[in-house]
Scaffold this active site. Sequence first.
Site, PDB file in Angstrom:
ATOM      1  CB  SER A  13      91.790 -32.701  31.246  1.00  0.00           C
ATOM      2  OG  SER A  13      90.751 -32.146  30.651  1.00  0.00           O
TER       3      SER A  13
ATOM      4  CE  LYS B 224      89.055 -35.509  29.061  1.00  0.00           C
ATOM      5  NZ  LYS B 224      90.218 -35.270  30.092  1.00  0.00           N
TER       6      LYS B 224
END
Length: 784
Positions: free
Chosen positions: A689, A732
């Site tokens: 990611s 996140k």
Amino acid sequence: MIFLPRNRKIENIQKQREKVAMPPEELPCVPLKGGDVAFPTALIPFHVERESAIKALDKVVENSERYLILVSQKNQNVEIPDSADLYEIGTFSRLLQLVKLPDGSIRALAEGIIRVKITEYTQKEPFLLCKYEALEKRVRKSKDLVAVMRLLKSKALKYFEMTKRLPEDAFSELSLIDDPDKLVDTIISFTELSLENKQKFLEIIDPKTRIIEFLKYLNSEIELLKIEAEIDDKVKEKIDKGQKEFYLREKIETIKNELGDDTSETDELKEKLKKGHYPQEVRRTIEKEIERFEKMYPSSPEATVSRNYIDWLFDIPWYSKTKEDVNVERASKILEADHYGLEDVKDRILDYIAVKQLNENAKSPILCLVGPPGVGKTSLGMSLARALNRKFGQITLGGMRDEAEIRGHRRTYVGALPGRIIQTLVKVGVNNPVILLDEIDKMGISFQGDPAAALLEVLDPEQNSRFVDNYIEIPFDLSGVVFVTTANTVESIPPALLDRMEVIEIPGYTFQEKVEIAKRFLIPKLIREYGMEKIKIRITDEAIGKIIEDYTLESGVRNLERTLSKLLRKMARNIVKNHENAITVKSVEELLGAPMLVRSQIPSKPSIGETIGLAWTPTGGEVLVIEATATVGNSQTLITGNLGNVMKESVTIAMTLCKSLCDDKYEFFKTHDFHIHAPEGAIPKDGPSAGIAILTSLCSVVMGKAVRNDIAMTGEITLNGKVLAIGGLREKILAAKRFGIKEVIIPKLNEPMVRKMKEDVTSGIKIHYVEDVKEVLEEVFDVR
């Protein structure tokens, strides 16, 4: 050690000693291994394997007199001894016999003559050569010496009578020895002296002193032998007493039977079995075990093992169960009272309870609560037990490495017990509790087995109705048990075990949720613990918010509870001194000190090569800064920061894609090296990611453009520039908010996931959805 035969008179030895009054100045020295010590009055057989010692014996054989020095080695593990590894006192000897064996080693026999002190080693290679001086001195036989010799013979005969170490025909020979040195040396040969003690007696020159010291040793050994004999007698007496008790018990039992008094231990067990309610197979096993127990000697170890087994069979709740109170409304109130937020988890639990309300025989799913530490996974299991009106049991699996902890030990082992599953059922006393298997992701594997493999049967609704514990050896129905497991991450859970569970992810708490949890649960709980109910303490929302933002950085509320606890303790002192009971933003820093969280890793201004990425960890979301720089070189790429294989592949893809996007910078790539680094290098990092963050840092260096410091990003990239979906998005976004970042870039494919999030998660942050890396670069280089 072999002593000279009787027909070789002591006078002959003395003559030999006189002959060597002027021996060679230097002689070969042979170290003795195996704890051997050469005595002057003895024949010394020894075995030589070392090359240096073999060369020394070859040199001895060349001399017609065959003289050599035998000295003991201090440390038997040293293969090539130096002078420091050898004792200073040895024995001047004559080599009598030497036999070379097929393996190249030598068996030799030497005759000890006199003690010597090694004064200097004049040669070390190819064998030891030493200078020495004789230590023998003539001693007249005084009355004192004769007296101590007689006493030594008397003590030695007593010692050998107790140990049976001296052959019977040697007793008379020992009494005839009139040389004090030979007397001590002969007795030593039949004792188990250590190397140090043998060397000690070799080094004592004066015969009288030597005999007196050896008498001390013999007296000590004789006393120990007496104590051992007394212990043996007591043990024998105890055994005889036990046999007598057994006989008397049998007589008492017979008398009781004649009088009609049937109150024996076995009768009590039989009566308990008769009154109890047990499965037929269990009943037969208990009856058989009682019969075996009845025939055993009461104090024998087998009787204890048998009785413990019977007690466990009695204690297991074969039929005992709790009456459930399955009511969705009641369960909803309990869950709301115990936990704030966690709506998805509560809905799933209420769905299960609704099914149970419609069909009480419905199989219980195995729920696996996955989330960061401190989000309430364990307490959710307790709330589920309350909601179902069932008893609660907990088994901690973290660090468990022994399969027997789950399945139990075989009864053949000393101290055997049932496994933790059966022990928990006995503890709660019912066969349908809620059992929480905590930290299922932290089990290990060792030579004692794999606990995760043992759990496969326990957590399979199709198999656990016939669960067999190794200790109990009778199938037990676990289908009535509601199993709930907890984990921080599913990656370390074996796939076969994970397949049996229904995973429910518990995300980290938002800022507002933490404030509410602190107000509703944590602060009231701590006030009760500290006995501060009567004091009306006021803590403002702003003060709680400052604690969350500046003193705790976590997904859960565990550190928040610790910090609030510290704050209230400090407040208690203020109340005692100044009677102040209000906590404001200002007083938080006065009580707790300067903020503990340092956000220095976030760039303070837009800079070239620095990009803010977002990462997921088992403890929640984190901000990950990616740094890149270029130096003069030949197109080499260096990667640092403790990156995993997947993240290294992302760097390779990003570099290729960067070259494709910046094809006009061909000469720059050709003449420069690139270094990509993820700070906090001690922390392992992995996953795809960070792809767009790595690409952005590289493009920033190549293009010479600064990257915005108020925007964070996450997304996987492909070689053709597409941005793929990622996981852990909620954590996140919360991490970005914790660090004060106002904008985030995420893949367009993750947009449905954002729509499901609560407003308090996405509020105050602008989200940019991208499908191609060009969209990312357009956004980050637009410095405002």
